[in-house]
Design an enzyme around this catalytic site. Structure first.
Site, PDB file in Angstrom:
ATOM      1  N   SER A 187      10.908  -8.774  -1.661  1.00  0.00           N
ATOM      2  CA  SER A 187      10.915  -7.627  -2.431  1.00  0.00           C
ATOM      3  C   SER A 187      12.101  -7.154  -2.800  1.00  0.00           C
ATOM      4  CB  SER A 187       9.439  -6.590  -2.521  1.00  0.00           C
ATOM      5  OG  SER A 187       9.636  -5.638  -2.883  1.00  0.00           O
ATOM      6  N   LYS A 212       9.234  -5.852   4.840  1.00  0.00           N
ATOM      7  CA  LYS A 212       9.861  -6.921   4.357  1.00  0.00           C
ATOM      8  C   LYS A 212      11.328  -7.378   4.602  1.00  0.00           C
ATOM      9  CE  LYS A 212       6.440  -8.542   1.349  1.00  0.00           C
ATOM     10  NZ  LYS A 212       5.631 -10.112   1.766  1.00  0.00           N
ATOM     11  N   TYR A 261       6.138  -1.032   3.973  1.00  0.00           N
ATOM     12  CA  TYR A 261       5.434  -2.082   3.451  1.00  0.00           C
ATOM     13  C   TYR A 261       7.304  -2.366   3.229  1.00  0.00           C
ATOM     14  CZ  TYR A 261       6.494  -5.531  -0.576  1.00  0.00           C
ATOM     15  OH  TYR A 261       6.532  -6.494  -1.397  1.00  0.00           O
TER      16      TYR A 261
HETATM   17  C1  WQD Z   1       7.381   0.998 -12.266  1.00  0.00           C
HETATM   18  C2  WQD Z   1       7.850   2.238 -12.610  1.00  0.00           C
HETATM   19  C3  WQD Z   1       7.300   4.308 -11.987  1.00  0.00           C
HETATM   20  C4  WQD Z   1       3.260   3.987 -12.072  1.00  0.00           C
HETATM   21  C5  WQD Z   1       6.788  -1.651  -6.053  1.00  0.00           C
HETATM   22  C6  WQD Z   1       7.038  -2.072  -4.614  1.00  0.00           C
HETATM   23  C7  WQD Z   1       7.785  -3.179  -5.315  1.00  0.00           C
HETATM   24  C8  WQD Z   1       6.927  -4.630  -6.017  1.00  0.00           C
HETATM   25  C9  WQD Z   1       6.921  -3.817  -7.390  1.00  0.00           C
HETATM   26  C10 WQD Z   1       5.789  -5.994  -3.856  1.00  0.00           C
HETATM   27  C11 WQD Z   1       8.757   3.156 -11.710  1.00  0.00           C
HETATM   28  C12 WQD Z   1       7.163   4.504 -13.311  1.00  0.00           C
HETATM   29  C13 WQD Z   1       4.558   3.899 -11.896  1.00  0.00           C
HETATM   30  C14 WQD Z   1       2.426   5.079 -13.093  1.00  0.00           C
HETATM   31  C15 WQD Z   1       4.951   5.803 -13.551  1.00  0.00           C
HETATM   32  N1  WQD Z   1       5.697  -3.784  -5.143  1.00  0.00           N
HETATM   33  N2  WQD Z   1       5.272   4.642 -12.977  1.00  0.00           N
HETATM   34  N3  WQD Z   1       3.049   5.894 -13.549  1.00  0.00           N
HETATM   35  O1  WQD Z   1       7.865   1.257  -7.295  1.00  0.00           O
HETATM   36  O2  WQD Z   1       8.825  -0.135  -9.211  1.00  0.00           O
HETATM   37  O3  WQD Z   1       8.216  -1.598  -7.281  1.00  0.00           O
HETATM   38  O4  WQD Z   1       6.162  -2.192  -7.255  1.00  0.00           O
HETATM   39  O5  WQD Z   1       6.139  -5.880  -3.995  1.00  0.00           O
HETATM   40  O6  WQD Z   1       8.356  -4.378  -3.653  1.00  0.00           O
HETATM   41  O7  WQD Z   1       7.923  -1.668  -4.452  1.00  0.00           O
HETATM   42  O8  WQD Z   1       6.456  -0.826  -9.291  1.00  0.00           O
HETATM   43  O9  WQD Z   1       4.662  -0.257 -10.504  1.00  0.00           O
HETATM   44  O10 WQD Z   1       4.967   1.029  -8.793  1.00  0.00           O
HETATM   45  O11 WQD Z   1       6.452   1.093 -10.415  1.00  0.00           O
HETATM   46  O12 WQD Z   1       5.133   6.345 -14.431  1.00  0.00           O
HETATM   47  O13 WQD Z   1       1.475   5.269 -12.885  1.00  0.00           O
HETATM   48  O14 WQD Z   1       6.988   2.646 -13.469  1.00  0.00           O
HETATM   49  O15 WQD Z   1       8.263   5.938 -11.596  1.00  0.00           O
HETATM   50  O16 WQD Z   1       9.512   3.916 -12.770  1.00  0.00           O
HETATM   51  P1  WQD Z   1       8.209  -0.180  -8.224  1.00  0.00           P
HETATM   52  P2  WQD Z   1       5.529   0.292  -9.964  1.00  0.00           P
END
Ligand code: WQD
Length: 338
Positions: free
Chosen positions: A124, A153, A149
């Site tokens: 990841s 990885k 997490y």
């Molecule tokens: C994306 C953007 C949030 C939810 C994670 C893991 C990564 C991978 C993908 C496994 C950010 C914003 C999110 C919400 C929001 N997983 N957001 N409101 O954190 O980039 O990555 O998932 O491999 O390893 O770290 O993904 O979709 O959680 O967030 O504003 O309800 O959306 O702040 O900017 P992230 P995400």
């Protein structure tokens, strides 16, 4: 010889199993259904007209692994099985180190003991921690991970690099996913997170279908073009095809190679909301709230190495991701639960 896909009933695993079957591979799936449904495999079989050999169980079950290897003459493994919730990992770190690290060590030990040397590992972009340089290259600094997490990885990546050095027969590919999104165009398989989604796209999808009232946008004061977080969203089918490309790649250099699987484009939360509204013709109510702990402002890939060596690039854009995410959610408001 069939490909063993651990976690093959899960979100990325199921889309990869479908791509493998479509490319003519035979597939064996091992999955413990901690975050997946057997229904996804049933639907894949109806989509492709091909059968999947299936075992329910844990990667850490040595006897089961030995039986699978012996019964199916496995020579290549794609290892997806693992836990992937950033927030849960902060609360239950040992569960993540046990499932993601210890289970991977058991798999690697049993592979070598059974003369299986080809492994593709699901890693990841989280291993980059707070990215020093954007766009991220495979040689960009890793570490400084902000949650167990991501640390789990990175630990497995280090283990794989060390095993490759000690065992020249090993042929290991590490794939660092950016932000997977979307679903197969049929809408029959897709992302079905347990409980309230942590990730942005499934959360937006559930707001659009009326399961959740509104989206909380975490932070509106980041140093980005509109103040909201920027990420590299990649269509899950592009990701799946990247695994097939990795499987077909004949290593010419190191026996442990790492590739970013991303598009090289960054989109903000507000960009995604607008794209999803366009594709679904729905309105996504949202409100700006505090930043989420551990989030970084922006993160996207330099995907050149995968293009040069794996002859693979993402081909699907943001609108297609949002269209397919909506198509899956609309057809399956409760995911695989029938
Ligand atoms: C994306 C953007 C949030 C939810 C994670 C893991 C990564 C991978 C993908 C496994 C950010 C914003 C999110 C919400 C929001 N997983 N957001 N409101 O954190 O980039 O990555 O998932 O491999 O390893 O770290 O993904 O979709 O959680 O967030 O504003 O309800 O959306 O702040 O900017 P992230 P995400």
């Amino acid at each position: 010889m069939p490909i063993l896909v651990t976690g093959g009933a899960g979100y990325i695993g199921s889309h990869t199993v479908l791509s493998l079957l479509e490319k003519g591979y035979d597939v064996v799936v091992l999955d413990n259904h901690s975050n997946s449904s057997y229904e996804s495999l049933r639907r894949i079989e109806s989509l492709t007209g091909r059968n999947v050999i299936y075992y329910e169980g844990d990667v850490s079950d040595r006897l089961l692994l030995k039986r699978i290897f012996k019964d199916n003459k496995v020579k290549q493994i794609i290892h997806f099985a693992g836990l992937k919730s950033v927030s849960e990992s902060v609360v239950l770190p040992l569960k993540y180190y046990e499932n993601n690290v210890m289970a991977s060590i058991v798999l690697i030990e049993e592979m070598i003991a059974n003369n299986i040397f080809e492994l593709i590992f699901s890693s990841s972009a989280t291993v980059y921690g707070n990215p020093a340089d954007i766009p991220l290259k495979e040689i960009s600094k890793v570490g400084g991970t902000t949650n167990p997490y991501g640390t789990s990885k990175l630990m497995v990546e280090h283990i794989l690099n060390d095993v490759a050095k000690s065992c020249p027969q090993m042929d290991i590919t590490i794939l660092r996913y950016f932000n997977p999104a979307g679903a197969h165009s049929s809408g029959l398989i897709g992302e079905d997170p347990n409980g309230i989604p942590c990730n942005l796209v499934p959360y937006i999808s559930q707001v659009a279908v009326g399961k959740l009232p509104k989206l909380s946008v975490y932070g509106h004061d980041y140093p980005t073009h509109d103040g909201t977080g920027v990420r590299d969203y990649i269509h899950v089918m592009d990701l799946a095809e990247g695994h097939v490309a990795a499987l077909q790649h004949k290593a010419s250099r190191s026996n442990c190679r790492t590739y970013n699987l991303g598009t090289g484009k960054g989109y903000s939360v507000l960009d995604l909301i607008a794209a999803f509204e366009r594709q679904s013709n729905t309105n996504i109510p949202y409100e700006f709230v505090e930043r989420r702990a551990g989030d970084v402002a922006e993160c996207w890939a330099n995907p050149d190495l995968a293009r040069q060596e794996l002859k693979w690039s993402a081909t699907r854009g943001l609108d297609e991701m949002m269209r397919d995410a909506w198509n899956w959610q609309q057809k399956n408001p409760d995911g695989y639960k029938i």
